[in-house]
Structures are given as structure tokens and as C-alpha cells.
Design a protein around this motif. Structure first.
Motif, PDB file in Angstrom:
ATOM      1  N   LEU A 236       0.821  -1.211   0.000  1.00 18.05           N
ATOM      2  CA  LEU A 236       0.000   0.000   0.000  1.00 18.05           C
ATOM      3  C   LEU A 236       0.855   1.260   0.000  1.00 18.05           C
ATOM      4  O   LEU A 236       0.425   2.312  -0.488  1.00 18.05           O
ATOM      5  N   PHE A 237       2.062   1.161   0.555  1.00 17.17           N
ATOM      6  CA  PHE A 237       2.900   2.339   0.740  1.00 17.17           C
ATOM      7  C   PHE A 237       4.224   2.264  -0.006  1.00 17.17           C
ATOM      8  O   PHE A 237       5.005   3.206   0.045  1.00 17.17           O
ATOM      9  N   ASN A 238       4.491   1.175  -0.684  1.00 18.95           N
ATOM     10  CA  ASN A 238       5.805   0.960  -1.276  1.00 18.95           C
ATOM     11  C   ASN A 238       5.996   1.774  -2.553  1.00 18.95           C
ATOM     12  O   ASN A 238       5.360   1.515  -3.574  1.00 18.95           O
ATOM     13  N   ARG A 239       6.855   2.792  -2.470  1.00 22.76           N
ATOM     14  CA  ARG A 239       7.245   3.601  -3.633  1.00 22.76           C
ATOM     15  C   ARG A 239       6.031   4.083  -4.426  1.00 22.76           C
ATOM     16  O   ARG A 239       5.963   3.934  -5.648  1.00 22.76           O
ATOM     17  N   LYS A 240       5.091   4.672  -3.735  1.00 25.15           N
ATOM     18  CA  LYS A 240       3.877   5.165  -4.369  1.00 25.15           C
ATOM     19  C   LYS A 240       4.009   6.646  -4.727  1.00 25.15           C
ATOM     20  O   LYS A 240       4.551   7.437  -3.953  1.00 25.15           O
ATOM     21  N   VAL A 241       3.513   7.001  -5.905  1.00 25.39           N
ATOM     22  CA  VAL A 241       3.449   8.410  -6.293  1.00 25.39           C
ATOM     23  C   VAL A 241       2.234   9.035  -5.611  1.00 25.39           C
ATOM     24  O   VAL A 241       1.122   8.522  -5.712  1.00 25.39           O
ATOM     25  N   VAL A 242       2.467  10.118  -4.896  1.00 26.57           N
ATOM     26  CA  VAL A 242       1.413  10.772  -4.121  1.00 26.57           C
ATOM     27  C   VAL A 242       1.095  12.125  -4.769  1.00 26.57           C
ATOM     28  O   VAL A 242       1.908  13.052  -4.702  1.00 26.57           O
ATOM     29  N   PRO A 243      -0.068  12.272  -5.402  1.00 29.67           N
ATOM     30  CA  PRO A 243      -0.425  13.543  -6.056  1.00 29.67           C
ATOM     31  C   PRO A 243      -0.884  14.585  -5.040  1.00 29.67           C
ATOM     32  O   PRO A 243      -2.036  15.004  -5.007  1.00 29.67           O
ATOM     33  N   THR A 271       3.116  24.483   3.066  1.00 28.94           N
ATOM     34  CA  THR A 271       2.291  24.534   1.861  1.00 28.94           C
ATOM     35  C   THR A 271       1.121  23.563   1.995  1.00 28.94           C
ATOM     36  O   THR A 271       1.336  22.350   2.099  1.00 28.94           O
ATOM     37  N   PRO A 272      -0.112  24.041   1.998  1.00 31.40           N
ATOM     38  CA  PRO A 272      -1.252  23.125   2.141  1.00 31.40           C
ATOM     39  C   PRO A 272      -1.383  22.232   0.906  1.00 31.40           C
ATOM     40  O   PRO A 272      -1.347  22.729  -0.220  1.00 31.40           O
ATOM     41  N   PRO A 273      -1.508  20.925   1.080  1.00 33.68           N
ATOM     42  CA  PRO A 273      -1.773  20.051  -0.070  1.00 33.68           C
ATOM     43  C   PRO A 273      -3.087  20.440  -0.748  1.00 33.68           C
ATOM     44  O   PRO A 273      -4.051  20.817  -0.075  1.00 33.68           O
ATOM     45  N   LEU A 274      -3.111  20.331  -2.064  1.00 31.72           N
ATOM     46  CA  LEU A 274      -4.312  20.717  -2.808  1.00 31.72           C
ATOM     47  C   LEU A 274      -5.192  19.533  -3.187  1.00 31.72           C
ATOM     48  O   LEU A 274      -6.286  19.751  -3.730  1.00 31.72           O
ATOM     49  N   TRP A 275      -4.727  18.286  -2.944  1.00 32.11           N
ATOM     50  CA  TRP A 275      -5.630  17.193  -3.301  1.00 32.11           C
ATOM     51  C   TRP A 275      -6.867  17.264  -2.399  1.00 32.11           C
ATOM     52  O   TRP A 275      -6.799  17.591  -1.225  1.00 32.11           O
TER      53      TRP A 275
END
Length: 328
Positions: A236-243, A271-275
Motif C-alpha cells: 500500500l505504501f511501497n514507492r507510491k506516487v502521491v499527487p 504549503t497546504p496540499p491541494l488534493w
């Protein structure tokens, strides 16, 4: 609270304090129990992902042989590695070496759970480095439930003796469960860890065109479109791209609140995340922006140039940029 008076007044006051104390104890106990129950399923998911715990079943119950909540935390930390500190440090440009007017800096804080120096990333001021510390902070400061990471009550202007009249529960109030050795803050950490982010909203041609405008206007200098997690045995967390649309760094954009917190100055915010932006209103730390346009208009400091470019956009390109933001 009146402490002196006639015997009748003192009797009524004592009865009132006693009633308040009983309600306070019931409220805090119920709050801990509700939090533990809500997060139990998420905690189970984390344990199954590889944390070291030995389980034995007895009827419908499962008991853990984890030595302590501390060793349990260290085991879970090995199976969950978020965006590495190195990724954020690589984005650090506190001295504006590239001369673009953006000087984001990593918030170096002490992780209260481990004592290690880490890059903060949780909270408006990036004041916490891990979800566990963020969880413990929220339990104490938002709900008034002390724990072994934040063991002291927040009692501005109230003496210790006065506090005892209304809160007779010994601190820390969040204690490990006898069977699982997990605290409520551990379960809350797991609950947040396994929450899925809001999915992307509908995007049309205007929104796709707006993404290019977003970059050209300089918005992506701070609202970095994506970061990547580190290696993890949990897929679930392995080398995931996080938008995320954030660099998770501290910036001064002219909206300071006058409060210093950990590494952040009174003028700085993370910086607030925008997702998930389309689902959030109002905007900014103090809720002063009712719309995306209002929030952009309040950008100054390091973001003044980006705001100027936004305001100078032709109507069609501005509409495209807003369509893109409303799809996040």
C-alpha cells in the motif's frame, strides 16, 4: 468558581464541582473508548501488514504478546515509511539559490515519539514529523486527553489545585489496552494511515489545459504536483506516487498568524496540499478565503509573483486554471 462563602454556598459549590468532575470523567473515558473502537479495524490491518506481534486465539478474542506499546510502535514504524525526509530536503531552498523568489525550507523538528530529528510535515506549521506524534498532539490539544507523549494538561490561567477539582483522572489518561498494549493514539494513527485520499474529480478539456497554466503561473513551485513514498514491505505504501500538490515546506506568503511553532516562524506556514481541494471550504488557515479565487488573491510574500501572473491571465486561461483546481 467560588471557593469561599457561607457553609450552604460551599456545600452547593462542592456538589457542583463533584457533578462536573463526574461528567468530565465520563466524557473523557467515553471519548477514549469511542476512538479506540472506531480505529480498531484499521489497527488490525496494520498488524497484518507485518508488524511484529504474536497472536493466539481464544474463542473470538485475539491477544497480542507485544512487549510494550513502545516496541509495538517501533515495529509498525518499520512497516510504514511515508515520504522520506531526503525527498523534502532535496526541495529545500531556504536561501533561494535559484533566484526564483521562492525560499521554502524544511521544518526540522524533534519527533516526540522517538527523540530523533526529522522533517516536520503534519499540521499547519509542519510541527509534527509523524502521524503518531500528530495523533498524540491532537488528543491532548484538541480533545484534552493526555497521553505519554503529551502528559501534561493544557490549563492556561488555571492552577494545579483548581484543575484537580474538575479533572480527577490521573495523567496520562490514554493508557495502553491490557490485551493489545495499544493506546488510543496508536489506533488513531492507524486509522489516519489507512484513510484513502479523496479521488480526483471530473476533469474536462478546460481542466486539462489548466494544468499547464498552473505550472506556467508558478503555482507548482510550492504546490509540487507529486512526491513519492519510500520503500516499504507493505504494498500500500511501497514507492507510491502521491499527487499531493505540496512540497510540505515552510513558506512566507504574507498570511502569517503571528505564532511561532516548532521550526516555523510567525510568518510561515507549510504549503497546504491541494488534493481534495474541491471538497474544502473555507480556505487558508483562518478560513478567511471563501473561494479559490479569494485564496489566490491573498497570496503575497514568496507567492506574490504567482498571484500577479494569475491576475494577469486572459479570461479563458484563468477559467482553465480554475477548472483544473476545481477538479482536484
Amino acid at each position: 468558581m467560588r471557593c469561599l462563602g457561607s457553609p450552604a454556598e460551599n456545600s452547593r459549590s462542592s456538589a457542583w464541582v463533584s457533578a462536573i468532575s463526574r461528567r468530565s470523567r465520563r466524557s473523557k473515558t467515553a471519548s477514549v473508548r469511542r476512538s479506540t473502537a472506531r480505529a480498531a479495524r484499521s489497527a488490525t490491518a496494520c498488524r497484518r501488514s507485518g508488524a511484529r506481534a504474536s497472536w493466539r486465539k481464544s474463542g473470538r478474542r485475539a491477544e497480542t504478546n507485544a512487549a510494550s506499546s513502545w516496541s509495538s510502535y517501533r515495529s509498525r514504524a518499520r512497516c510504514f515509511r511515508p515520504i522520506p525526509d531526503e525527498v523534502l530536503l532535496a526541495l529545500d531552498d531556504a536561501d533561494d539559490r535559484d533566484g526564483d523568489g521562492i525560499s521554502g525550507r524544511a521544518a526540522i523538528v524533534t519527533d516526540i515519539a522517538t527523540g530523533h530529528r526529522r522533517v516536520g510535515r503534519f499540521g499547519w506549521k509542519a510541527q509534527q514529523a509523524t502521524l503518531l506524534a500528530f495523533s498524540a498532539d491532537a488528543y491532548r490539544n484538541e480533545m484534552g486527553i493526555t497521553n505519554d507523549l503529551f502528559p501534561d494538561e493544557v490549563a492556561f490561567g488555571i492552577t494545579a489545585e483548581q484543575m484537580k477539582l474538575c479533572d480527577r483522572i490521573p495523567d496520562p489518561e490514554d493508557k495502553p489496552d491490557r490485551r493489545t498494549r495499544r493506546r488510543a493514539i496508536d489506533n488513531f494513527e492507524s486509522f489516519m494511515k489507512f484513510l484513502a485520499p479523496a479521488g480526483r474529480g471530473p476533469i474536462d478539456d478546460a481542466g486539462r489545459a489548466g494544468e499547464a497554466v498552473f505550472g506556467a503561473a508558478g503555482c507548482a513551485s510550492c504546490h509540487v504536483p507529486s512526491l513519492q513514498t519510500g520503500p516499504s514491505p507493505n504494498p500500500l505504501f511501497n514507492r507510491k506516487v502521491v499527487p499531493l500538490f505540496s512540497d510540505l515546506l515552510l513558506h512566507d506568503i504574507g498570511t502569517g498568524d503571528g505564532i511561532s511553532q516548532e521550526a516555523a516562524s510567525p510568518q510561515e506556514f507549510r504549503t497546504p496540499p491541494l488534493w481534495g481541494l474541491r471538497l474544502r471550504r473555507p480556505l487558508l488557515h483562518d478560513g478567511t478565503a471563501a473561494t479559490v479565487e479569494d485564496a489566490i488573491g491573498l497570496h503575497g510574500g514568496e507567492a506574490a509573483s504567482a498571484r500577479g501572473r494569475f491576475l494577469a491571465l486572459p479570461a479563458d486561461r484563468r477559467a482553465a486554471l480554475l477548472a483544473f483546481l476545481k477538479s482536484l
